[in-house]
Design a protein around this motif. Structure first.
Motif, PDB file in Angstrom:
ATOM      1  N   HIS A  92     -11.551  20.486  -9.559  1.00 21.11           N
ATOM      2  CA  HIS A  92     -11.486  19.163  -9.095  1.00 21.11           C
ATOM      3  C   HIS A  92     -11.376  19.062  -7.842  1.00 21.11           C
ATOM      4  N   PRO A  93     -12.462  18.683  -7.152  1.00 20.61           N
ATOM      5  CA  PRO A  93     -12.366  18.485  -5.590  1.00 20.61           C
ATOM      6  C   PRO A  93     -11.605  17.105  -5.408  1.00 20.61           C
ATOM      7  N   HIS A  94     -10.902  16.820  -4.334  1.00 19.41           N
ATOM      8  CA  HIS A  94     -10.247  15.608  -4.481  1.00 19.41           C
ATOM      9  C   HIS A  94      -9.989  15.262  -2.819  1.00 19.41           C
ATOM     10  N   ILE A  95      -9.612  14.195  -2.479  1.00 19.19           N
ATOM     11  CA  ILE A  95      -9.237  13.549  -1.317  1.00 19.19           C
ATOM     12  C   ILE A  95      -7.863  12.929  -1.347  1.00 19.19           C
ATOM     13  N   HIS A  96      -6.980  13.563  -0.274  1.00 15.65           N
ATOM     14  CA  HIS A  96      -5.938  13.228   0.302  1.00 15.65           C
ATOM     15  C   HIS A  96      -5.967  12.140   1.256  1.00 15.65           C
ATOM     16  N   MET A  97      -5.112  10.970   1.328  1.00 10.79           N
ATOM     17  CA  MET A  97      -5.334   9.954   2.301  1.00 10.79           C
ATOM     18  C   MET A  97      -3.873   9.910   2.778  1.00 10.79           C
ATOM     19  N   VAL A  98      -3.539   9.282   3.843  1.00 10.54           N
ATOM     20  CA  VAL A  98      -2.306   8.751   4.469  1.00 10.54           C
ATOM     21  C   VAL A  98      -2.650   7.346   5.014  1.00 10.54           C
ATOM     22  N   VAL A  99      -2.145   6.469   4.410  1.00  7.20           N
ATOM     23  CA  VAL A  99      -2.498   4.964   4.740  1.00  7.20           C
ATOM     24  C   VAL A  99      -1.054   4.075   5.000  1.00  7.20           C
ATOM     25  N   TYR A 100      -1.207   3.331   6.336  1.00  2.00           N
ATOM     26  CA  TYR A 100       0.059   2.548   6.586  1.00  2.00           C
ATOM     27  C   TYR A 100      -0.380   1.478   7.462  1.00  2.00           C
ATOM     28  N   SER A 101       0.536   0.509   7.538  1.00  2.00           N
ATOM     29  CA  SER A 101       0.190  -0.650   8.435  1.00  2.00           C
ATOM     30  C   SER A 101       0.799  -0.365   9.801  1.00  2.00           C
ATOM     31  N   LYS A 102       0.173  -0.822  11.049  1.00  2.00           N
ATOM     32  CA  LYS A 102       0.528  -0.475  12.206  1.00  2.00           C
ATOM     33  C   LYS A 102       1.782  -1.257  12.586  1.00  2.00           C
ATOM     34  N   ASP A 103       1.974  -2.424  11.903  1.00  2.00           N
ATOM     35  CA  ASP A 103       3.151  -3.225  12.482  1.00  2.00           C
ATOM     36  C   ASP A 103       4.236  -2.836  11.601  1.00  2.00           C
ATOM     37  N   GLY A 104       4.144  -2.025  10.723  1.00  2.00           N
ATOM     38  CA  GLY A 104       5.395  -1.465   9.859  1.00  2.00           C
ATOM     39  C   GLY A 104       5.983  -2.429   9.317  1.00  2.00           C
ATOM     40  N   ARG A 105       5.372  -3.686   8.945  1.00  2.00           N
ATOM     41  CA  ARG A 105       6.139  -4.762   8.072  1.00  2.00           C
ATOM     42  C   ARG A 105       5.254  -5.091   6.922  1.00  2.00           C
ATOM     43  N   SER A 106       3.996  -5.469   7.155  1.00  2.00           N
ATOM     44  CA  SER A 106       3.130  -5.499   5.995  1.00  2.00           C
ATOM     45  C   SER A 106       2.699  -4.670   5.066  1.00  2.00           C
ATOM     46  N   GLY A 107       2.223  -5.073   3.925  1.00  2.00           N
ATOM     47  CA  GLY A 107       1.586  -4.010   2.951  1.00  2.00           C
ATOM     48  C   GLY A 107       2.704  -3.926   1.775  1.00  2.00           C
ATOM     49  N   TYR A 108       2.073  -3.967   0.483  1.00  2.00           N
ATOM     50  CA  TYR A 108       2.618  -3.665  -0.669  1.00  2.00           C
ATOM     51  C   TYR A 108       1.673  -3.233  -1.594  1.00  2.00           C
ATOM     52  N   LEU A 109       1.957  -2.634  -2.564  1.00  2.00           N
ATOM     53  CA  LEU A 109       0.945  -2.098  -3.596  1.00  2.00           C
ATOM     54  C   LEU A 109       1.565  -2.132  -4.996  1.00  2.00           C
ATOM     55  N   THR A 110       0.748  -3.258  -6.076  1.00  2.00           N
ATOM     56  CA  THR A 110       1.288  -3.337  -7.251  1.00  2.00           C
ATOM     57  C   THR A 110       0.350  -2.611  -8.212  1.00  2.00           C
ATOM     58  N   ARG A 111       0.811  -2.304  -9.453  1.00  2.00           N
ATOM     59  CA  ARG A 111       0.071  -1.441 -10.412  1.00  2.00           C
ATOM     60  C   ARG A 111      -1.120  -2.423 -10.663  1.00  2.00           C
ATOM     61  N   LYS A 112      -1.299  -3.732 -10.460  1.00  2.00           N
ATOM     62  CA  LYS A 112      -2.539  -4.365 -10.470  1.00  2.00           C
ATOM     63  C   LYS A 112      -3.296  -4.090  -9.519  1.00  2.00           C
ATOM     64  N   GLY A 113      -2.666  -3.765  -8.317  1.00  2.00           N
ATOM     65  CA  GLY A 113      -3.632  -3.399  -7.141  1.00  2.00           C
ATOM     66  C   GLY A 113      -3.999  -1.968  -7.263  1.00  2.00           C
ATOM     67  N   ILE A 114      -3.371  -1.181  -7.933  1.00  2.00           N
ATOM     68  CA  ILE A 114      -3.861   0.465  -8.026  1.00  2.00           C
ATOM     69  C   ILE A 114      -5.113   0.194  -9.145  1.00  2.00           C
ATOM     70  N   ALA A 115      -4.971  -0.511 -10.136  1.00  2.00           N
ATOM     71  CA  ALA A 115      -6.045  -0.747 -11.120  1.00  2.00           C
ATOM     72  C   ALA A 115      -7.212  -1.513 -10.410  1.00  2.00           C
ATOM     73  N   GLU A 116      -7.125  -2.270  -9.585  1.00  2.00           N
ATOM     74  CA  GLU A 116      -8.512  -2.670  -8.876  1.00  2.00           C
ATOM     75  C   GLU A 116      -8.881  -1.818  -7.950  1.00  2.00           C
ATOM     76  N   ILE A 117      -8.237  -1.109  -7.300  1.00  2.00           N
ATOM     77  CA  ILE A 117      -8.724  -0.002  -6.396  1.00  2.00           C
ATOM     78  C   ILE A 117      -9.320   1.065  -7.169  1.00  2.00           C
ATOM     79  N   LYS A 118      -8.922   1.561  -8.094  1.00  2.00           N
ATOM     80  CA  LYS A 118      -9.569   2.519  -9.238  1.00  2.00           C
ATOM     81  C   LYS A 118     -10.865   1.975  -9.684  1.00  2.00           C
ATOM     82  N   SER A 119     -10.721   0.527 -10.194  1.00  2.00           N
ATOM     83  CA  SER A 119     -11.756   0.136 -10.534  1.00  2.00           C
ATOM     84  C   SER A 119     -13.067   0.093  -9.765  1.00  2.00           C
ATOM     85  N   ASP A 120     -12.956  -0.375  -8.454  1.00  2.00           N
ATOM     86  CA  ASP A 120     -13.754  -0.388  -7.324  1.00  2.00           C
ATOM     87  C   ASP A 120     -14.240   1.008  -7.036  1.00  2.00           C
ATOM     88  N   LEU A 121     -13.487   1.802  -7.022  1.00  2.00           N
ATOM     89  CA  LEU A 121     -14.141   3.109  -6.668  1.00  2.00           C
ATOM     90  C   LEU A 121     -14.875   3.715  -7.818  1.00  2.00           C
TER      91      LEU A 121
END
Length: 896
Positions: A202-231
Motif C-alpha cells: 500500500h504505497p502512500h503519501i504523508h503530508m504536512v499542511v498548515y496556514s501561514k498566519d496560524g489562525r485560519s483553517g479548519y476541516l470538517t467531516r464533510k470537508g474530508i469527504a469532499e477531499i476524498k471524493s475529489d482525489l
C-alpha cells in the motif's frame, strides 16, 4: 474496484508539540533501512503477541479499521500482514503515540521514503527544500498542523502510475488550491509538504499542511469527504467514466425490466387476478382526501400526510418481486461507485423516496383522482356554551360547640368575634385583618378550631395572597391538636373534625379510608354531620365500597336531624332514583326544607358558601321559586367574600345580559379574573374564551391558551376541547396535531360530547393523523349516545354507505332518526333518499381499482431508451472541467 484511503489527523501548534512536529518532518523525509521479511515467513500465522498488540491498537485507534492493511490482515491474518498493519497503525497515529518525536523528520527520512535529493520532502515549487528549516518552521508554528495520509493499493498505484514521488507531486501541485479551499485556508497563506512512501502492498503519501498566519483553517467531516471524493475522481477518472456508463446502462435496464413487470402487472389487473387489499384501501382513502384538498393535485404540492399515503402505495407496488429485483440491481451498481470514495454507504431508500423514480408517485395520484367519490355534506359543530359552576360546595359545618371544659377546643367570645369579622354581619362588612389577628391569638392558646380557620384563610387568600404551604401547616397543627384531644377524651365532634381533615387532605395526605373510619365512629353516635360526610363517601365509593342504599340511609338520618346539606343530597337521590325509588314529590319537599335550612344557617354565620348555594337554588328554581334578581344579590354577597363560584356566576349573569353597559362588562371581567385566579375551572375556561374571541377584553390568544391550560389542570373538559380546536385549526396558534389530539382525547375522556365528535371525525378522515376507523366509530358512538346530533348523523352516513364499515341500513336509520329529531336537515335528507344508496361490495371495489391502475400504468409506463449514453450529470461535470482547463465548450464533445 478502485479504492483510496484518506486520513487527516492534526496537531495543535505551540511549544508542547514543537519537538514532535520537528522530528516528524525529518522522519517523514529521511527514514530508511526497514528490515525485509523472507518469502517463507509470509505464510506464517500471526503470533499471539501480535494479536494482543493489534487488539490494543484497535481499541486505542478504532479508525485504523478503515486502512488497506487492516483489510488485508482480516482477509489473511499472517505475520507479514500483521506486521504491516501494526507499522501502519503506529505510523498513522504517531501524533498520539510519540508526542516528542519529530513528525516532519519521520515522513521525510523513514524507510522506503522516495528521496528527491537528501530526503523525500517535496512541495508545489521547484525550489530546493532545506529539511531543518522546514522542521523548525513547523515545530514553532502557533496554529493547527494537519497531517493528511493518502493510500492506494499496490496494483492500483502501479496501473495508474502513482508509484513514484514525481507523479504524486504533479497531482498534489494541481490539487493544492482545492485542498486549501476545503480546509478554509486562503491560498496565499496555504503551506504544504509531502513525501511518498513506497510501502509494501500500500504505497502512500504523508503530508504536512498548515496556514501561514496560524489562525485560519479548519476541516470538517464533510470537508474530508469532499477531499476524498475529489482525489478519487482525479486518480480514477477513467475507471469512473466506465462505471458511470455501466450505471446508466443498468438504470436503463432497470426501467426496461420495470416496464415489463408493469405490463405483466397491468395484464393481471385487467383480468382481475392481482389482488392487493392494502393498495385498494389506501387509494380509496387518498381519493377521499383529495376531494377536499385545495391547489394542484401533484405530489410536490400535497400536504405531508397525503404524501405519506402516496409513498405507502408506491412501496406496496415495489413488493412485486420483478420490480423489487430490478431495484436491487440498480442499487448494487450505485453503491459500487459510492464505495470507491466512501467507507460508509448511505442507507438504502425505499422506492417512494428515490428521486430517479419520482414519476411513479404522480401516477398514483392520477389514479386516485379518477375514482369517483360522491361528495357528502359535513356537519359543522357549534361552540359549546359556558358550563355551569358546581351546584354545591363542600359545606363549612358549624358543629354544635363542644363542652367548654374540653381542652384546646373552645367557642370562646374571642373566637366567636373572629368569625364575625371573617364573615361579616348585617351591620358591618367582613374584616379579614381583624379576623386573622383574633384567630392567631386563639390558635396560640391551642384552640384547634382557630387553627382550622387560619388554614382556610391562607388557602382562600382572604385578606392576603393565597399561601397553600402555610395553610397546610395550620391544618397540620389542628390535626395534631384534635388527635391529642381525642386521645384524652373521645368525642364524636372531634372524631368528625379529624375525618374531615383526612378526607380533604388538609394537614396530611388525603386518606379516604382513615376518613371513613373516623366518620363511622361519630356516625354511630348519631352525629348528623358525620352521617352526612360518611354518606358522601358511600355515594362516591371513596374509602368504602360504593353503596347507594347506604348513602340514602345515612343522608336520611342526617336530614331528619335538621341538617340542610343532608336534606339537599337526599332530595337529589329521590329525584334521580339513586339508592331508592325515584320520587319527584318527595324530592321537591326535601329541596324546599334544604333551602329553608340554608337560609337559617346563613342568617347565623353569613358564610359565603351558603350565600352561593342560596343564589344557585334561586337561579335554577330548586326548592324555591326561580328569581334571577334575588340570585344575583346572593352571588354579589358571596363574591365580596371571594367565593370563586359566586364570582363566576355573577360574571356569567352580567355577560349574558344584553342591557349591560361597558362598566358592568368591565366589572364582570374583573369578577371572572378573580374567580379564575382562585382556581375556579369554569371561570378559567370562560376567561380563555373572552381573550380568544376579544369579548370585553383585548384579543390575546396567548392569554387564552394560558387560562384554558389552567382549567384543564382541573379536568375541565370544555377547556381541553377548546385547546384541541385551537391547535387543530392553527388559526390562532401554530398548528400542532399532536397537541390537538392530546387535548381532544383528554376532553373526550372526561365525557365531553363535542370533543368526542371532533376526535371521531379526525380519525375518520385521517387528515391530521393516520386514519383509524375503529377509533372513529368508538368516539362517534360515545358522542351520539350523549345525544350529539352531528355524531348521530355521521354514524348514519357511515352505516348507510358501507365504505368504512359493513353496511347496516337498520343502524343507519336508527342514527339518522335520532339526529333528524333534533332538526338535522342532512340526516332527514338521507332518510328520505336512503333507497338510492347501495354501496359496492369489497370485491367490486378491488376490481374497479385494479382496472383503473392498469390504465394509468399503460399510459405512463417508462419507455425503453434509444441507446446507451453517458450520464447527463457526468457530461456536465466533464464539460465544466474542460472549460476550466481552457478548452472550448464544444471541443471534442460527443454529438448527441
Amino acid at each position: 474496484m478502485p479504492r483510496l484511503i484518506f486520513k487527516c489527523p492534526y496537531l495543535k501548534g505551540g511549544s508542547s508539540n514543537a519537538a514532535h512536529l520537528s522530528n516528524y518532518i525529518r522522519y517523514m523525509a529521511t527514514r530508511q533501512g526497514a528490515d525485509k521479511i523472507t518469502v517463507s515467513s509470509r505464510e506464517w500465522r500471526v503470533t499471539k503477541k501480535q494479536k494482543v498488540l493489534i487488539d490494543q491498537l484497535l481499541r486505542d485507534f478504532p479508525l485504523a479499521r478503515g486502512s488497506f492493511e487492516y483489510e488485508d490482515y482480516r482477509a489473511n491474518p499472517t505475520r507479514t500482514n500483521a506486521t504491516e498493519f501494526i507499522t501502519r497503525c503506529m505510523e498513522d497515529n504517531l501524533d498520539q503515540i510519540a508526542k516528542r518525536e519529530n513528525y516532519v523528520g519521520y515522513i521525510a527520512q523513514r524507510p522506503r521514503a522516495e528521496r528527491l535529493g537528501q530526503h523525500g520532502l517535496f512541495t508545489g515549487t521547484e525550489d530546493a527544500i532545506t529539511l531543518s528549516q522546514v522542521a523548525d518552521e513547523v515545530a514553532h508554528h502557533p496554529g493547527n498542523v494537519w497531517l493528511p495520509i493518502i493510500s492506494l493499493r499496490r496494483e492500483d498505484a502501479a496501473r495508474l502510475g502513482y508509484d513514484n514521488a514525481l507523479r504524486w507531486r504533479e497531482l498534489l501541485k494541481a490539487y493544492a488550491p482545492k485542498l486549501a479551499e476545503a480546509m478554509k485556508i486562503p491560498w496565499e497563506d496555504f503551506r504544504w509538504y509531502a513525501a511518498y512512501h513506497d510501502e509494501g502492498h500500500h504505497p502512500h503519501i504523508h503530508m504536512v499542511v498548515y496556514s501561514k498566519d496560524g489562525r485560519s483553517g479548519y476541516l470538517t467531516r464533510k470537508g474530508i469527504a469532499e477531499i476524498k471524493s475529489d482525489l478519487v475522481k482525479e486518480i480514477f477518472a477513467n475507471d469512473l467514466t466506465e462505471l458511470y456508463q455501466q450505471q446508466t446502462m443498468r438504470r436503463d435496464e432497470l426501467v426496461a425490466q420495470t416496464r415489463t413487470a408493469m405490463e405483466q402487472t397491468v395484464q393481471a389487473m385487467q383480468i382481475g387476478t392481482l389482488e392487493n387489499s392494502r393498495i385498494e384501501e389506501l387509494t380509496h382513502h387518498l381519493a377521499q382526501q383529495l376531494q377536499t384538498t385545495q391547489g394542484k393535485k401533484q405530489y410536490g404540492y400535497l400536504k405531508p400526510h397525503l404524501k405519506a399515503v402516496v409513498d405507502e402505495i408506491v412501496d406496496e407496488l415495489v413488493k412485486d418481486p420483478r420490480i423489487a429485483s430490478a431495484y436491487e440491481l440498480w442499487y448494487q451498481l450505485r453503491e459500487e461507485v459510492l464505495h470507491s470514495y466512501r467507507n460508509d454507504l448511505p442507507e438504502r431508500l425505499p422506492l417512494s423516496r428515490q428521486k430517479e423514480f419520482k414519476q411513479i408517485r404522480n401516477m398514483v395520484i392520477q389514479e386516485a383522482l379518477q375514482l369517483n367519490q360522491m361528495e357528502m355534506p359535513e356537519a359543522q359543530i357549534p361552540e359549546p356554551s359556558l358550563p355551569e359552576a358546581p351546584e354545591v360546595d363542600e359545606p363549612l359545618v358549624n358543629d354544635d360547640p363542644p363542652d367548654p371544659s374540653e381542652p384546646n377546643v373552645s367557642w370562646s367570645e374571642e373566637y366567636k368575634q373572629a368569625r364575625v369579622y371573617l364573615y361579616g354581619s348585617e351591620e358591618q362588612p367582613p374584616d379579614f385583618e381583624e379576623a386573622s389577628a383574633l384567630f392567631l391569638e386563639e390558635a396560640q392558646r391551642g384552640n384547634a378550631l382557630a387553627m382550622c380557620d387560619l388554614g382556610r384563610m391562607c388557602a382562600d387568600g382572604l385578606g392576603r395572597d393565597p399561601d397553600p404551604e402555610q395553610s397546610q401547616e395550620w391544618y397540620a397543627k389542628a390535626l395534631d391538636a384534635f388527635l391529642a384531644i381525642e386521645e384524652i377524651e373521645p368525642s364524636r365532634y372531634v372524631q368528625h373534625r379529624i375525618g374531615k381533615l383526612y378526607a380533604g387532605g388538609l394537614g396530611t395526605e388525603q386518606n379516604y379510608y382513615a376518613a371513613a373510619d373516623w366518620f363511622e365512629m361519630a356516625a354511630e353516635q348519631k352525629h348528623k354531620y358525620a352521617q352526612y360526610s360518611l354518606a358522601g363517601l358511600y355515594l362516591r365509593g371513596q374509602g368504602v365500597e360504593q353503596d347507594g342504599e347506604q348513602a340514602y340511609r345515612l343522608y336520611s338520618a342526617s336530614a331528619e336531624q335538621g341538617f340542610p346539606y343532608a336534606a339537599y343530597e337526599l332530595a337529589k337521590l329521590l329525584r334521580d332514583g339513586r339508592g331508592c325509588n325515584a320520587d319527584s314529590t318527595a324530592a321537591d319537599g326535601w329541596f324546599s326544607r334544604a333551602y329553608q335550612g340554608f337560609s337559617s344557617l346563613e342568617a347565623q354565620s353569613h358564610d359565603d358558601k351558603l350565600q352561593y348555594r342560596l343564589g344557585w337554588m334561586l337561579l335554577h328554581g330548586v326548592g324555591v321559586v326561580q328569581d334571577r334578581d334575588a340570585a344575583r344579590v346572593w352571588f354579589e354577597k358571596a363574591a365580596r367574600l371571594d367565593n370563586p363560584n359566586a364570582q363566576y356566576q355573577l360574571a356569567k349573569l352580567i355577560l349574558a345580559d344584553d342591557t349591560a353597559d361597558p362598566q358592568q362588562v368591565e366589572q364582570a371581567v374583573k369578577w371572572l379574573t378573580r374567580s379564575a385566579e382562585a382556581g375556579q375551572d369554569c371561570a378559567q375556561y370562560a376567561l380563555g374564551k373572552l381573550y380568544r374571541d376579544g369579548m370585553g377584553v383585548e384579543r390575546d390568544t396567548l392569554q387564552a391558551v394560558i387560562w384554558f391550560s389552567k382549567a384543564v389542570e382541573q379536568n375541565n373538559s370544555y377547556a381541553a376541547y377548546a385547546l384541541g380546536k385551537l391547535y387543530l385549526s392553527g388559526e390562532d396558534v401554530p398548528k400542532d396535531t399532536e397537541k390537538a389530539l392530546h387535548w381532544l382525547q383528554r376532553s373526550a375522556n372526561l365525557g365531553n360530547e363535542y370533543a368526542q365528535y371532533r376526535l371521531g371525525m379526525v380519525y375518520l378522515t385521517g387528515e391530521d393523523t393516520p386514519k383509524d376507523v375503529v377509533k372513529a366509530i368508538e368516539q362517534l358512538e360515545a358522542s351520539a349516545k350523549q345525544g350529539n346530533q352531528y355524531a348521530q348523523y355521521q354514524l348514519g352516513k357511515l352505516y348507510l354507505l358501507g365504505k368504512e364499515v359493513e353496511r347496516d341500513e337498520e343502524a343507519a336509520v336508527y342514527w339518522f332518526t335520532l339526529s333528524a329529531a333534533q332538526g338535522n336537515e342532512y340526516a332527514q335528507w338521507f332518510l328520505d333518499h336512503r333507497g338510492e344508496f347501495r354501496g359496492p361490495t369489497p370485491l367490486q371495489c378491488a376490481t374497479r381499482l385494479l382496472h383503473h391502475m392498469s390504465q394509468i400504468f399503460q399510459e405512463q409506463a417508462p419507455r425503453p431508451p434509444m441507446r446507451v449514453e453517458v450520464d447527463r450529470k457526468l457530461r456536465q461535470r466533464i464539460r465544466e472541467k474542460k472549460i476550466a482547463m481552457g478548452h472550448k465548450p464544444d471541443d471534442n464533445e460527443q454529438k448527441m
